[in-house]
Scaffold this motif. Structure first.
Motif, PDB file in Angstrom:
ATOM      1  N   MET A   1       0.836  -1.202   0.000  1.00 17.87           N
ATOM      2  CA  MET A   1       0.000   0.000   0.000  1.00 17.87           C
ATOM      3  C   MET A   1       0.876   1.259   0.000  1.00 17.87           C
ATOM      4  SD  MET A   1      -3.394  -0.249   0.001  1.00 17.87           S
ATOM      5  CE  MET A   1      -3.955   1.226   0.865  1.00 17.87           C
ATOM      6  N   VAL A   2       0.416   2.255  -0.752  1.00 14.65           N
ATOM      7  CA  VAL A   2       1.043   3.572  -0.744  1.00 14.65           C
ATOM      8  C   VAL A   2      -0.019   4.591  -0.348  1.00 14.65           C
ATOM      9  CG1 VAL A   2       2.200   5.369  -2.083  1.00 14.65           C
ATOM     10  CG2 VAL A   2       2.714   2.953  -2.518  1.00 14.65           C
ATOM     11  N   VAL A   3       0.270   5.389   0.677  1.00 20.76           N
ATOM     12  CA  VAL A   3      -0.635   6.436   1.131  1.00 20.76           C
ATOM     13  C   VAL A   3       0.028   7.779   0.853  1.00 20.76           C
ATOM     14  CG1 VAL A   3      -1.884   7.415   3.085  1.00 20.76           C
ATOM     15  CG2 VAL A   3      -1.574   4.944   2.924  1.00 20.76           C
ATOM     16  N   VAL A   4      -0.665   8.632   0.103  1.00 18.41           N
ATOM     17  CA  VAL A   4      -0.091   9.909  -0.328  1.00 18.41           C
ATOM     18  C   VAL A   4      -0.704  11.055   0.471  1.00 18.41           C
ATOM     19  CG1 VAL A   4       0.443  11.379  -2.314  1.00 18.41           C
ATOM     20  CG2 VAL A   4       0.034   8.922  -2.654  1.00 18.41           C
ATOM     21  N   GLY A   5       0.140  11.923   1.012  1.00 19.50           N
ATOM     22  CA  GLY A   5      -0.381  13.078   1.748  1.00 19.50           C
ATOM     23  C   GLY A   5       0.639  13.645   2.703  1.00 19.50           C
TER      24      GLY A   5
ATOM     25  N   ALA B   1      -5.119   8.237  -0.530  1.00 19.17           N
ATOM     26  CA  ALA B   1      -4.551   9.539  -0.179  1.00 19.17           C
ATOM     27  C   ALA B   1      -5.420  10.232   0.851  1.00 19.17           C
ATOM     28  CB  ALA B   1      -4.407  10.416  -1.427  1.00 19.17           C
ATOM     29  N   GLY B   2      -4.799  11.116   1.618  1.00 20.17           N
ATOM     30  CA  GLY B   2      -5.508  11.863   2.638  1.00 20.17           C
ATOM     31  C   GLY B   2      -6.458  12.893   2.056  1.00 20.17           C
ATOM     32  N   ALA B   3      -7.300  13.434   2.924  1.00 22.56           N
ATOM     33  CA  ALA B   3      -8.334  14.369   2.494  1.00 22.56           C
ATOM     34  C   ALA B   3      -7.797  15.718   2.060  1.00 22.56           C
ATOM     35  CB  ALA B   3      -9.346  14.563   3.627  1.00 22.56           C
ATOM     36  N   SER B   4      -6.512  15.990   2.301  1.00 20.19           N
ATOM     37  CA  SER B   4      -5.921  17.262   1.901  1.00 20.19           C
ATOM     38  C   SER B   4      -4.862  17.091   0.808  1.00 20.19           C
ATOM     39  CB  SER B   4      -5.308  17.967   3.120  1.00 20.19           C
ATOM     40  OG  SER B   4      -4.379  17.119   3.778  1.00 20.19           O
ATOM     41  N   THR B   5      -4.908  15.973   0.096  1.00 17.70           N
ATOM     42  CA  THR B   5      -3.908  15.678  -0.932  1.00 17.70           C
ATOM     43  C   THR B   5      -4.419  16.042  -2.326  1.00 17.70           C
ATOM     44  OG1 THR B   5      -3.165  13.797   0.404  1.00 17.70           O
ATOM     45  CG2 THR B   5      -2.384  13.904  -1.879  1.00 17.70           C
TER      46      THR B   5
END
Length: 282
Positions: free
Chosen positions: A214-218, A263-267
């Protein structure tokens, strides 16, 4: 390599509204400075873009010149800071996320009259500082169930349980159920966790079970982004939290058959697309 993107990755409604409002103000200002009390959202790439357009981040109300325009960030501010701004005769443009504003007003309405706030959240987060400022009869802030268990709750008092809007809903519901079933304890449960947060966490949980990595962007300072990475890791799936594609070690991923991306909510979407393009190129 198969790359799977979570359906709701990226900007949430509150962030989108805040940035749209700021964009309109920047355009109308025609080069004149606009102040924001704290970062509008937790994403350094977005903040850099606004800084290049003349948007100034003020850390205190005193840094905003009298008569200037000041934008309240998506996370909201404390009641005390808002009062200080109004005394400075500034033009206030409120870009607080509607979900955060609702949580503030719920806490204000249901605390007081010997009803203390129990808030599940991060002590140093700006949203949390704003939320506790609306409590009318004291508060206890905790970041884990263990911290709450160590706090002496009294059957002679009444309580209100609430949470930072981006907290883990599953864990919050476990905490709420334990308090609800404690004998002789009067606790009012407020549902303050945003639906978008729940949806993103559910998607991250499901996606992590379907892929090898998994890759999470933010932003690294984004609480909701960090929690998405935690949710993925809790499934035992290897995970990396990155701000941009430059932070991703592509060599590390060559051995994986499938990679999930959220991705996060601000990405911003462009940062997500850059990560996807790099993964597909493998």
């Amino acid at each position: 390599m198969e790359v799977k993107l979570a359906e709701t990755a990226g900007f949430c409604m509150g962030v989108d509204l805040a940035l749209r409002r700021l964009d309109k103000l920047v355009k109308a200002a025609k080069g004149k400075p606009i102040h924001i009390l704290g970062p509008i959202i937790h994403n350094p790439q977005v903040l850099k873009r606004y800084a290049e357009q003349g948007v100034i981040i003020a850390e205190t109300p005193e840094e905003v010149p009298s008569g200037a325009c000041v934008v309240i960030r998506a996370h909201g501010i404390t009641r005390e800071v808002e009062e200080a701004l109004r005394k400075r005769n500034v033009v206030i443009k409120d870009a607080t996320c509607p979900r955060v504003k609702k949580a503030q007003l719920l806490i204000q309405r249901h605390t007081g009259e010997d009803r203390e706030l129990l808030l599940y959240g991060e002590a140093d987060h700006p949203e949390v500082k704003g939320l506790v400022s609306y409590a009318r009869d004291g508060h206890f802030l905790f970041g884990s169930p263990e911290e709450l268990e160590a706090y002496p709750l009294s059957p002679e008092k009444k309580y209100v349980l609430a949470a930072q809007t981006t907290q883990d809903r599953v864990l919050f519901e476990m905490i709420a159920e334990k308090l609800r079933t404690t004998p002789d304890l009067d606790v009012l449960i407020l549902e303050t966790i945003c639906d978008a947060t729940k949806l993103r966490q559910n998607e991250a949980n499901q996606l992590a079970r379907q892929v090898d990595f998994m890759v999470v962007v933010g932003g690294y300072n984004s609480g909701n982004t960090r929690r998405l990475a935690q949710v993925a890791e809790e499934n035992g799936t290897p995970c990396r939290h990155v701000e941009t594609v430059d932070d991703l070690d592509l060599k590390e991923l060559r051995g994986y058959g499938s990679v999930g991306v959220t991705a996060g909510a601000s990405t911003p979407r462009r940062l997500i697309d850059q990560v996807i393009a790099a993964l597909k190129a493998l």
